[in-house]
Each structure stands twice: as C-alpha cells, then as structure tokens.
Design an enzyme around this catalytic site. Structure first.
Site, PDB file in Angstrom:
ATOM      1  N   HIS A 209      -3.989 -34.629 -21.532  1.00 34.74           N
ATOM      2  CA  HIS A 209      -3.079 -36.049 -20.066  1.00 34.74           C
ATOM      3  C   HIS A 209      -1.402 -35.067 -20.050  1.00 34.74           C
ATOM      4  O   HIS A 209      -1.302 -35.823 -19.356  1.00 34.74           O
ATOM      5  CB  HIS A 209      -4.111 -36.901 -20.864  1.00 34.74           C
ATOM      6  CG  HIS A 209      -3.413 -37.293 -21.766  1.00 34.74           C
ATOM      7  ND1 HIS A 209      -2.769 -37.233 -22.831  1.00 34.74           N
ATOM      8  CD2 HIS A 209      -1.905 -38.519 -22.062  1.00 34.74           C
ATOM      9  CE1 HIS A 209      -2.446 -37.861 -24.247  1.00 34.74           C
ATOM     10  NE2 HIS A 209      -0.927 -37.808 -23.836  1.00 34.74           N
TER      11      HIS A 209
HETATM   12  C1  UD1 Z   1       1.059 -42.354 -21.602  1.00 37.04           C
HETATM   13  C2  UD1 Z   1       1.991 -41.991 -22.371  1.00 37.04           C
HETATM   14  C3  UD1 Z   1       1.809 -40.642 -23.519  1.00 37.04           C
HETATM   15  C4  UD1 Z   1       0.190 -41.162 -24.257  1.00 37.04           C
HETATM   16  C5  UD1 Z   1      -0.353 -41.644 -22.933  1.00 37.04           C
HETATM   17  C6  UD1 Z   1      -2.069 -42.466 -24.038  1.00 37.04           C
HETATM   18  C7  UD1 Z   1       4.502 -42.067 -21.545  1.00 37.04           C
HETATM   19  C8  UD1 Z   1       5.543 -42.174 -21.062  1.00 37.04           C
HETATM   20  N1  UD1 Z   1       3.295 -41.697 -21.537  1.00 37.04           N
HETATM   21  O1  UD1 Z   1       1.046 -41.406 -20.685  1.00 37.04           O
HETATM   22  O2  UD1 Z   1       2.238 -41.275 -24.379  1.00 37.04           O
HETATM   23  O3  UD1 Z   1      -0.035 -40.218 -24.696  1.00 37.04           O
HETATM   24  O4  UD1 Z   1      -0.149 -42.812 -21.895  1.00 37.04           O
HETATM   25  O5  UD1 Z   1      -2.496 -42.449 -22.238  1.00 37.04           O
HETATM   26  O6  UD1 Z   1       4.674 -43.371 -21.762  1.00 37.04           O
HETATM   27  N2  UD1 Z   1      -3.003 -44.965 -15.034  1.00 37.04           N
HETATM   28  C9  UD1 Z   1      -4.288 -45.754 -14.476  1.00 37.04           C
HETATM   29  N3  UD1 Z   1      -4.615 -46.750 -15.273  1.00 37.04           N
HETATM   30  C10 UD1 Z   1      -4.122 -47.252 -16.205  1.00 37.04           C
HETATM   31  C11 UD1 Z   1      -3.086 -46.461 -16.919  1.00 37.04           C
HETATM   32  C12 UD1 Z   1      -3.037 -45.574 -15.957  1.00 37.04           C
HETATM   33  O7  UD1 Z   1      -4.621 -46.163 -13.573  1.00 37.04           O
HETATM   34  O8  UD1 Z   1      -4.129 -48.451 -17.270  1.00 37.04           O
HETATM   35  C13 UD1 Z   1      -2.791 -43.760 -14.259  1.00 37.04           C
HETATM   36  C14 UD1 Z   1      -2.416 -43.553 -13.385  1.00 37.04           C
HETATM   37  O9  UD1 Z   1      -2.412 -43.093 -12.220  1.00 37.04           O
HETATM   38  C15 UD1 Z   1      -0.666 -43.349 -14.172  1.00 37.04           C
HETATM   39  C16 UD1 Z   1      -1.252 -41.878 -14.956  1.00 37.04           C
HETATM   40  O10 UD1 Z   1      -2.606 -43.220 -15.112  1.00 37.04           O
HETATM   41  O11 UD1 Z   1      -0.294 -43.470 -12.338  1.00 37.04           O
HETATM   42  C17 UD1 Z   1      -0.344 -42.489 -16.459  1.00 37.04           C
HETATM   43  O12 UD1 Z   1      -0.100 -43.562 -15.892  1.00 37.04           O
HETATM   44  P1  UD1 Z   1       1.449 -43.744 -17.442  1.00 37.04           P
HETATM   45  O13 UD1 Z   1       1.205 -44.858 -18.112  1.00 37.04           O
HETATM   46  O14 UD1 Z   1       2.679 -43.236 -16.513  1.00 37.04           O
HETATM   47  O15 UD1 Z   1       1.133 -42.461 -18.446  1.00 37.04           O
HETATM   48  P2  UD1 Z   1       0.206 -41.315 -18.933  1.00 37.04           P
HETATM   49  O16 UD1 Z   1       0.275 -40.077 -18.894  1.00 37.04           O
HETATM   50  O17 UD1 Z   1      -0.705 -42.409 -19.519  1.00 37.04           O
END
Ligand code: UD1
Length: 394
Positions: A209
């Site tokens: 990821h």
């Molecule tokens: C975040 C953390 C990362 C961790 C990861 C685990 C930061 C900088 N990164 O990254 O360190 O390893 O979480 O998962 O904080 N999304 C959903 N549902 C959710 C959450 C996210 O659909 O419940 C999707 C959304 O499209 C979102 C994308 O995932 O834009 C990324 O989510 P985000 O919280 O920005 O960062 P992660 O890549 O999950």
C-alpha cells in the site's frame, strides 16, 4: 493522589493494535488513571477500522471526529481544529499518540500548542527516506513530544543523534507484540484457512500500500510481475488495501494468475493467515515486526526500513521493487537454501504497555502539581478568527 487523565488517539489501521494493549493496561489501574479514546476518523471503513475494535476487544471510541480521506494536508487540516476542541473540553494530563500516521502528527501538534504533554509510542524509528510521508510524521512528532517511548535500541540512538535529551527517552519495547501474543490463541479459531481452502505453509501472503509502490503504474506493474512469477510456485493471497485496489483499477492492472485478491481482513483473520504462510511479502511496517516475533520469513518490498532490528535479529529481508531481486529471494526461501532463523528482540515480550503506563504515572508525579495542570489548557486567543477564515467569510 488525584487521578491521572490520559487521552488516547487512534486514527488509522496500524494504530489500533498499538493502542489496544495500552487501553487494557490503563484499565488495570482504575484507581490511578482514567482514559478517553479519540478516533480521528482517518480510516473509517468497516474493514479498515470498525472490525478491529471487536477483534482487539477495544472499547468503542468515546469521541470520533468527522475527518475521512483526502490529501494529507486536507486530512490533517480537518483533524486539527476538531481535536483542539476536544482537548479544551477534556483537559487531559497526557495525550498518547502511536505510530507515524497523519493523525499522529496532527494531534501531537495540537496538544503541544495547547501545552498538553504528549507521549509518543513507537518513537525514534527512522527510514532516513524523507519521501515517505510517515518519515516526516515520525521526525516532527518526536521533536515536539515530551516523552518518547521507544521499541528498540536503534530508536534511542536515532533520537539522541537528533539532539533529543536523554531524559525524554524511555525504552519500553514493542507494544504491537503485546497484542500479537495476547490474540494468538483467539486467532487460531479463525476459519480463514478453510474459507480460502489453504493448507499451512503452502501459500504466501502479500500486502502492498505504500504510495511509492502503488501510486506509480510502472512500479506497481513491476511488483505484480514479480509476484506473478512467485505465484507459479505457490498461491499468493493478497488482501488489498483500498488505495492499492483503486490504483490497480485506475491503471488497468489485473492480478497475475495464482494471485488471489481479497478484501482487507480483520486482525484475527489476518494473523491466522500470515502466521501460517510459508512466506510474507509486504511493504507494511508492522508486518515486518510481527513476522520477526513469530519467525515467519518476510521479504520487504522497499529499499529501506525504519525497523532495522527485524533484519539484524529477525526474519526480515529488504528486496526493494526490482523483480529479479524479489523472485530470487523468494526462490531461496522456498527451496530451503536459506534458513530464516531469527530471534525476538529484547523487550518484545508482551509487557510493553504496562511499562508505558508505569512511565506515564511516574513522570506525572514528578512534574506539574494538580493545580498547575488544571490551568494549563487555555483556549487560543485567535480561535474565532480562525473559524471565520475557514468558512471563507473573511
Ligand atoms: C495510512 C498511513 C500508513 C499506514 C496505512 C495503513 C499515513 C501517512 N499513512 O495510509 O502509514 O501504513 O494507513 O492502512 O497516515 N481508504 C478507504 N477507507 C478507509 C481508509 C482509506 O477507502 O477506511 C482509501 C481512501 O481512498 C484513501 C486511501 O485509502 O484516500 C488512502 O488512505 P489514507 O488514510 O490517506 O492513507 P493510507 O494509504 O491508508
């Protein structure tokens, strides 16, 4: 003695398994400490958040902020004023933040601006790669936190090198391993192996990821190509993070033959899955540590790691994103030519959370008096001006 008031913060998936044992350890000291749990809402899905509360026997958050996804700056900009209001209302003695996600730095920053003491759990880890969003979060959180609770000696050394005074650093061990040991027995009741028709040690697990791996079509397709070559030898189970699934769709990439893409799993199912795998392939931070604790071979699809102890002492090996390097390393493991016998690092013993709570209590007694603490959290003067600016009326 007055009760110590602790406010715990969680936001994203990897925070939950770090916070669960701290909550339980605080609950074991009901006459000394009270606690409030705030969820920033960074992760909000059933599969990325809700399922973990049941799996880890955590209480529901007392307060959940309406944040949701967005660019990192938008995400943090939504969290900060909401968290500020919570702190002003709650007046805790300590804010406890864990790990390195955007919620960690956002809440640590708000607390430090309000002169509320911040304890950072899993402090001092460094990948020395500032293109990683988490590295910036780690560096900044450690600079402003009052108490740095570290998992390993390398973390202490990093902090000292950055000029952090030694008295702010306490090595407590790895709190995520507390959760792993506590939940292992329950995970053995998971039916995930039967559901996926898998036999012990006859499959590999993949997680992916990191923006550096999945946001660029070329690097994502190179990694999938390598995984495809491994999948010709043994099936690869791939619980896909929402970000990765979205990127694959956007770039028109499909999983290679032999790779089974499934929805993200809860803690117990995932633990049962990877702990029975022949091999884990990952770019996650946590899984590098967890595989080391249980001695499962792990290939980390990154050029660096903020967890070097998993390589020096554990079963982890860095293989980057170069397909031939990934495939060669996997073949060595599968052929049995390379043995991956590791040992569990010191203080990864299942008792880190008790040491954390002990430290918080000890540090509180020796600093501010109760009276001083009561008056510490004051409303910032420019708060109303800030609100107008946000609503665009200024
Ligand atoms: C975040 C953390 C990362 C961790 C990861 C685990 C930061 C900088 N990164 O990254 O360190 O390893 O979480 O998962 O904080 N999304 C959903 N549902 C959710 C959450 C996210 O659909 O419940 C999707 C959304 O499209 C979102 C994308 O995932 O834009 C990324 O989510 P985000 O919280 O920005 O960062 P992660 O890549 O999950």
């Amino acid at each position: 003695m007055a009760m110590l008031k602790i406010l715990n913060v969680v936001g994203a998936r990897p925070n939950f398994m770090k916070m669960a044992p701290i909550i339980a350890a605080i609950n074991r000291r009901p006459n000394e400490v009270s606690q409030t749990l705030v969820h920033t809402g960074q992760h909000y899905d059933e599969a990325m958040s809700t399922v973990f509360f049941g799996d880890l026997s955590m209480p529901e958050p007392d307060i959940t902020l309406e944040t949701k996804s967005g660019t990192p700056s938008r995400q943090m900009a939504r969290i900060m004023p909401l968290f500020e209001e919570v702190l002003i209302a709650q007046q805790p003695d300590w804010v406890v933040v864990v790990g390195d996600v955007n919620s960690t730095i956002a809440c640590a920053l708000v607390a430090s601006k309000l002169n509320v003491r911040v304890a950072h759990v899993e402090a001092g880890l460094r990948s020395f790669d500032r293109t990683m969003p988490e590295e910036i979060n780690r560096l900044l959180t450690d600079q402003i936190a009052d108490l740095l609770l570290t998992p390993s000696a390398d973390a202490d050394a990093n902090l000292l090198r950055e000029g952090v005074p030694a008295e702010r650093i306490v090595r407590v061990g790895n709190v995520m391993i507390d959760t792993l040991f506590q939940q292992l027995k329950r995970a053995r009741n998971s039916a995930i192996l039967d559901e996926l028709e898998l036999r012990q040690r006859e499959f590999a697990v993949l997680t992916l990821h990191r923006p550096a791996n999945v946001d660029d079509p070329e690097s994502l397709s190179r990694i999938l190509f390598a995984i495809g070559a491994i999948a010709r030898k043994l099936p690869v189970i791939f619980p896909a993070h929402p970000r990765t699934e979205a990127r694959m769709r956007e770039f028109g990439l499909v999983a290679p033959v032999g790779v089974r893409v499934i929805a993200p799993l809860g803690y117990l199912d995932f633990l049962q899955l990877w702990s029975n795998a022949r091999l884990a392939l990952t770019d996650s931070g946590g899984l590098q540590e967890e595989t080391t604790a249980l001695g499962v071979p792990c290939l980390t699809l990154r050029e660096n790691t903020e967890r070097p102890v998993t390589i020096e002492q554990g079963t982890n090996r860095l293989v980057g994103s170069n397909p031939s390097r990934i495939v060669r390393a996997a073949r060595e493991i599968l052929s049995g030519r390379v043995s991956f016998v590791g040992r569990t690092p010191e203080l990864w013993d299942g008792h880190a959370a008790d040491r954390i709570v002990e430290t918080l209590i000890a540090r509180s007694n020796r600093t501010l008096s109760q009276q001083q603490r009561r008056h510490r959290v004051t409303e910032p003067r420019r708060r109303s001006a800030y609100r107008v600016a946000v609503s665009g009326k200024e």
